[in-house]
Design a protein around this motif. Structure first.
Motif, short mmCIF file in Angstrom:
data_model
loop_
_atom_site.label_atom_id
_atom_site.label_comp_id
_atom_site.label_asym_id
_atom_site.label_seq_id
_atom_site.Cartn_x
_atom_site.Cartn_y
_atom_site.Cartn_z
N PRO A 45 0.15 22.60 -62.97
CA PRO A 45 -0.60 23.73 -62.09
C PRO A 45 -1.64 24.36 -63.11
N GLN A 46 -2.64 24.78 -62.76
CA GLN A 46 -3.82 24.97 -63.48
C GLN A 46 -3.56 27.00 -63.49
N PRO A 47 -3.98 27.28 -64.60
CA PRO A 47 -4.07 28.89 -64.81
C PRO A 47 -4.41 29.43 -63.51
N ASP A 48 -5.55 29.03 -62.79
CA ASP A 48 -6.11 29.84 -61.74
C ASP A 48 -5.51 29.53 -60.52
N GLU A 49 -4.48 28.45 -60.58
CA GLU A 49 -3.53 28.28 -59.44
C GLU A 49 -2.22 28.56 -59.40
N ALA A 50 -1.87 29.47 -60.37
CA ALA A 50 -0.72 30.12 -60.44
C ALA A 50 -0.23 30.60 -58.99
N PRO A 51 1.04 30.60 -58.91
CA PRO A 51 1.52 31.14 -57.47
C PRO A 51 1.67 32.48 -57.54
#
Length: 51
Positions: A45-51
């Motif tokens: 997961p990329q930082p901007d895609e964190a849940p």
């Protein structure tokens, strides 16, 4: 591949010697193409895609 496959090297040499003449490629019919595929890396997961 050209350095390890006699048929491919012959075709390339013939083409380079006489580029206006179609080289005999009949040896390629008996050749087998092998593909090397690396396994996919696990999704990170990329930082901007964190849940």
């Amino acid at each position: 591949m050209l350095d390890t496959h006699t048929c491919a090297a012959d075709i390339a040499r013939k083409f380079l010697r006489k580029p206006t003449v179609r080289p005999d490629t009949s040896c390629a019919a008996a050749s087998r193409i092998e593909f090397l595929v690396e396994p996919l890396a696990p999704a990170v997961p990329q930082p901007d895609e964190a849940p």
